[in-house]
Scaffold this active site. Sequence first.
Site, short mmCIF file in Angstrom:
data_model
loop_
_atom_site.label_atom_id
_atom_site.label_comp_id
_atom_site.label_asym_id
_atom_site.label_seq_id
_atom_site.Cartn_x
_atom_site.Cartn_y
_atom_site.Cartn_z
N CYS A 192 -4.41 12.60 -37.65
CA CYS A 192 -5.29 12.18 -36.56
C CYS A 192 -6.49 11.57 -37.25
O CYS A 192 -7.27 12.28 -37.87
CB CYS A 192 -5.72 13.36 -35.68
SG CYS A 192 -6.93 12.83 -34.44
N CYS A 251 -10.05 12.68 -35.36
CA CYS A 251 -10.52 14.07 -35.32
C CYS A 251 -9.42 14.97 -35.85
O CYS A 251 -9.11 14.91 -37.02
CB CYS A 251 -11.02 14.46 -33.94
SG CYS A 251 -10.01 13.91 -32.56
N SER A 252 -8.83 15.79 -35.03
CA SER A 252 -7.86 16.74 -35.57
C SER A 252 -6.76 17.05 -34.57
O SER A 252 -6.26 18.16 -34.52
CB SER A 252 -8.57 18.03 -35.97
OG SER A 252 -9.29 18.53 -34.86
N CYS A 253 -6.37 16.06 -33.74
CA CYS A 253 -5.29 16.29 -32.78
C CYS A 253 -4.03 16.71 -33.55
O CYS A 253 -3.66 16.08 -34.53
CB CYS A 253 -5.01 15.02 -31.98
SG CYS A 253 -6.45 14.52 -31.00
FE FE Z 1 -7.96 14.02 -32.57
#
Ligand code: FE
Length: 214
Positions: A115, A118-120
């Site tokens: 991602c 961000c951190s999906c």
């Molecule tokens: Fe994300």
Amino acid sequence: MSKHHRGHDDGHGHHHHANQFTDMEARVKALETVLTEKGLIDPAAIDAIVETYETKIGPRNGARVVAKTWSDPDFADWLKRDATAAIASLGFTGRQGEHMRAVFNTPDTHNLIVCTLCSCYPWAVLGLPPVWYKAPPYRSRAVIDPRGVLAEFGLELPGAKKIRVWDSTAELRYLVVPERPEGTAGLDEEALAALVTRDSMIGTGLALSPEAAR
Ligand code: FE
């Protein structure tokens, strides 16, 4: 956690929040601080629990999905067409509004998920994301230099093998289906699932051989 992923989208299904806590993260931080100061919890114990979810409990769901995919051609077909429904049939469901897509490694192509903003992460099948997945170096370099990043994970792919990088969003999360290892023809789903590592479902690793898993 879902709140920051709704609204204010940049058309990508994201908005930028890399350097700020979400409301939920700030609340969790505050709770942890208060509970630690009162001597009610030990941060090391919390870290150990989180670590267990990252590496042991969480990814077992995904491993079951992959093992079923390897053993059951109809399920593999379903997963290819509608991963959200196929995965939900095993009892693993995401939050409202999230869709899953399974990307299959082949002899020609290796898949890697990231991602970039961000951190999906496909938490319903993999649990909590590892720290490196959320870190800026992985997020930026996975796209620019996937081969170099994989080499750092100890995964040296032949030059002829293509690498496809999939950028997760709040709406769409990916699961890599690694290639089924050689020498696994006689194994049942449970034995196959034991070969499926978390990293093999992110694309930073391969499934284990039966010898390596022993
Ligand atoms: Fe994300």
